[in-house]
Design an enzyme around this catalytic site. Structure first.
Site, short mmCIF file in Angstrom:
data_model
loop_
_atom_site.label_atom_id
_atom_site.label_comp_id
_atom_site.label_asym_id
_atom_site.label_seq_id
_atom_site.Cartn_x
_atom_site.Cartn_y
_atom_site.Cartn_z
NE ARG A 1 -73.79 38.67 10.70
CZ ARG A 1 -74.43 37.84 9.88
NH1 ARG A 1 -73.76 37.06 9.09
NH2 ARG A 1 -75.75 37.79 9.88
CB CYS B 1 -69.68 35.05 9.53
SG CYS B 1 -70.52 36.52 8.99
NE ARG C 1 -75.09 29.47 5.78
CZ ARG C 1 -74.56 30.09 6.81
NH1 ARG C 1 -73.26 30.34 6.84
NH2 ARG C 1 -75.29 30.48 7.83
CE LYS D 1 -80.40 33.16 4.14
NZ LYS D 1 -79.81 33.75 5.36
CG ASN D 2 -82.60 36.24 5.88
OD1 ASN D 2 -82.09 35.15 6.09
ND2 ASN D 2 -81.94 37.23 5.31
C1 EPZ Z 1 -79.96 39.62 9.32
O1 EPZ Z 1 -78.72 39.35 9.95
C2 EPZ Z 1 -79.98 38.75 8.06
N1 EPZ Z 1 -79.92 37.34 8.45
C3 EPZ Z 1 -78.81 39.11 7.16
O2 EPZ Z 1 -78.92 38.33 5.98
C4 EPZ Z 1 -78.91 40.59 6.79
O3 EPZ Z 1 -77.79 40.94 6.00
C5 EPZ Z 1 -78.95 41.43 8.07
O4 EPZ Z 1 -80.04 41.00 8.92
C6 EPZ Z 1 -79.14 42.91 7.77
O5 EPZ Z 1 -80.32 43.10 7.03
C7 EPZ Z 1 -81.05 36.72 8.85
O6 EPZ Z 1 -82.11 37.31 8.90
C8 EPZ Z 1 -80.93 35.26 9.21
P1 EPZ Z 1 -78.28 42.65 12.15
P2 EPZ Z 1 -78.47 39.89 11.48
O7 EPZ Z 1 -78.42 42.16 13.55
O8 EPZ Z 1 -79.75 39.85 12.21
C9 EPZ Z 1 -74.74 44.97 14.27
C10 EPZ Z 1 -78.17 36.89 4.30
O9 EPZ Z 1 -77.33 37.05 3.41
N2 EPZ Z 1 -75.23 44.37 15.54
O10 EPZ Z 1 -79.38 43.46 11.55
O11 EPZ Z 1 -77.30 39.15 12.01
C11 EPZ Z 1 -74.15 43.92 13.32
O12 EPZ Z 1 -72.80 43.67 13.63
C12 EPZ Z 1 -77.88 37.38 5.70
O13 EPZ Z 1 -79.29 36.35 4.14
C13 EPZ Z 1 -74.62 44.75 16.74
O14 EPZ Z 1 -73.70 45.56 16.75
O15 EPZ Z 1 -78.05 41.40 11.18
C14 EPZ Z 1 -74.31 44.57 11.97
O16 EPZ Z 1 -73.23 45.44 11.73
C15 EPZ Z 1 -76.47 37.94 5.82
N3 EPZ Z 1 -75.06 44.19 17.90
C16 EPZ Z 1 -75.60 45.39 12.12
O17 EPZ Z 1 -75.85 45.50 13.54
C17 EPZ Z 1 -76.09 43.30 17.94
O18 EPZ Z 1 -76.47 42.83 19.03
C18 EPZ Z 1 -76.82 44.72 11.49
O19 EPZ Z 1 -76.88 43.40 12.00
C19 EPZ Z 1 -76.69 42.92 16.70
C20 EPZ Z 1 -76.25 43.48 15.52
#
Ligand code: EPZ
Length: 420
Positions: A122, A117, A399, A22-23
């Site tokens: 996020r 969420c 999902r 998915k990701n």
């Molecule tokens: C991706 O989410 C995945 N989703 C998530 O999988 C996964 O848990 C996550 O990466 C971490 O590996 C998809 O790929 C569609 P991040 P993403 O940006 O990109 C903070 C699942 O279950 N952050 O790496 O949204 C954020 O708040 C899903 O399949 C900022 O502060 O995750 C978080 O604490 C859930 N500012 C941390 O970084 C930003 O601009 C990691 O978030 C962006 C992120």
């Protein structure tokens, strides 16, 4: 709303075929916006999030259709909008991934501010900081992020303050068409990022540094059509392997990549699981024994994946010993612990950790899913518990897991989907 009824206590035995990731599929579909030519993508999983992404792209004017061999043909030749509507963005945060491609190809992108969420706020501030570093103007109007650039994006040297998967993907896609060289530092190194890099390269992008913490992109003027097969879903694979361990059974997942599951397989072995890898098949055999408790601390790849944290929490409910599981990526990804307490589990939240005193037996109970991986952990707990478990709000699980009840039934699980 649909719910699952699970009668637990039976060891799972058999083989499960793993679907596309998915990701990886979501950013790859968003990247279709970068070219006017038709792309052919195979192994796209049949998931609600993928359907939502295709709907979102359709709202922009993208045409998508599955051909007779099951290949997704997708064309962004005739776009009639640059605006990702709130109605779709609010259902899937990954919608933000259309921003980079739209901005890079058309100089304008309007994406509804993705809400938070269940697992956390996020934010997308790092995505926006990166676009500004590439020369974009960012405004927020009526709940929409409006990103514009008068004379096109330009390459830059940008360091992410924190590792972000989506931020890395958004800027990588934008940089592919930017003017000049872009260096992205402190990038996420998840395998799904490498899959996106390979996809963009097959479209003609010039990128180096995959699998490292720095990506260098030489912008090109146009990208072209390609055929690509999405990588297997490492989290789906890991989920079924944990289900085998928790039910003291034996499951072989087919079509997986063990290289993407390093620490997950190490932790299963630490729990006493006999793990064997043969090509793209991974077997987890608990041999009828009770698992040992294992401690987990999540971290960006190649650290232990946050998307496998809830599943290992479920495993530890039944394990011999005390385990501490610490979530370092998201601020609120322990919600499933309260639901597990309803099953009589001995689990307590301590800040960003859960402490679990494993028990020989846990009883089934009605529980409620809160997010995708929490849902999977409640299904695992129900499969290993004695008695009946009802899991509500399973739209979360649809999902990210393709046909999960069918795949579980094929390895002996007593699980049925009920319509309310
Ligand atoms: C991706 O989410 C995945 N989703 C998530 O999988 C996964 O848990 C996550 O990466 C971490 O590996 C998809 O790929 C569609 P991040 P993403 O940006 O990109 C903070 C699942 O279950 N952050 O790496 O949204 C954020 O708040 C899903 O399949 C900022 O502060 O995750 C978080 O604490 C859930 N500012 C941390 O970084 C930003 O601009 C990691 O978030 C962006 C992120």
């Amino acid at each position: 709303m649909d719910y699952f009824v699970i009668r637990g206590g039976k060891p799972l035995q058999g083989r499960v075929a793993i679907s596309g990731a998915k990701n990886a599929a979501l950013p790859i579909l968003a990247a279709s916006l970068l070219t006017s030519e038709t792309l052919r993508v195979s192994n796209v999983p049949h998931l609600n999030d993928v359907t939502t992404m295709i709907e979102l792209l359709g709202a922009l004017g993208v045409e998508a259709a599955v051909d007779e061999s099951g290949v997704l043909c997708i064309s962004a030749e005739h776009l009639n909008s640059r605006r990702a509507p709130y109605e779709l963005v609010k259902t899937m945060r990954a919608s933000i991934l259309v921003m980079g491609p739209l901005l890079a190809r058309f100089g304008r992108a309007e994406v509804s501010f993705p809400g938070g969420c269940a697992i956390g706020s996020r934010p997308v501030d790092l995505h926006l900081k990166g676009f500004e570093a590439m020369g974009a103007q960012i405004d927020v109007r009526d709940g929409y992020i409006v990103a514009t650039t008068e004379d096109g994006l330009r390459g830059c040297d940008f360091t992410f303050e924190t590792v972000t998967v989506g931020g890395t993907e958004n800027l990588l896609m934008a940089a592919a068409l930017a003017d000049g060289e872009t260096i992205l530092r402190n990038v996420a190194r998840e395998p799904e990022i490498t899959d996106l890099v390979k996809f963009l390269r097959s479209m003609g992008a010039v990128i180096s540094g995959d699998d490292s913490d720095t990506l260098t992109i030489q912008g090109v003027s146009t990208l072209h059509s390609c055929q690509y097969t999405v990588m297997p879903d490492r989290i789906e694979a890991g989920t079924y392997l944990v289900a085998a361990a928790a039910t003291r059974g034996c499951i072989t997942v087919d079509g997986a990549d063990a290289e993407h599951l390093g620490l997950v397989l190490d932790k299963l072995r630490e729990a006493g699981v006999d793990v064997q890898v043969e090509g793209t098949c991974i077997k987890a055999d608990m041999r009828g024994k009770r698992p040992r408790a294992v401690n987990i601390t999540t971290a960006p790849y190649p650290g232990f994946p946050t998307d496998m944290q809830a599943q290992f929490t479920a495993l530890n409910l039944f394990a011999d010993g005390v385990a501490r599981i610490t979530e370092t990526i998201f601020e609120n990804r322990l919600i499933h612990a309260q639901e597990m307490s309803r099953m009589g589990a001995n689990i307590a939240i301590d800040g960003h950790s859960v402490i679990i005193q494993g028990q020989e037996e846990v009883r089934g109970a009605p529980v409620m899913a809160s997010d995708l991986r929490a849902s999977a952990s409640l299904v695992i707990a129900g499969l290993a518990a004695q008695g009946e478990t009802r899991v509500d709000r399973i739209y979360h699980i649809d999902r990210g897991y393709e046909r999960i009840e069918e795949k579980l039934q094929s390895v002996g699980a007593d699980i049925v989907r009920k319509m309310r």
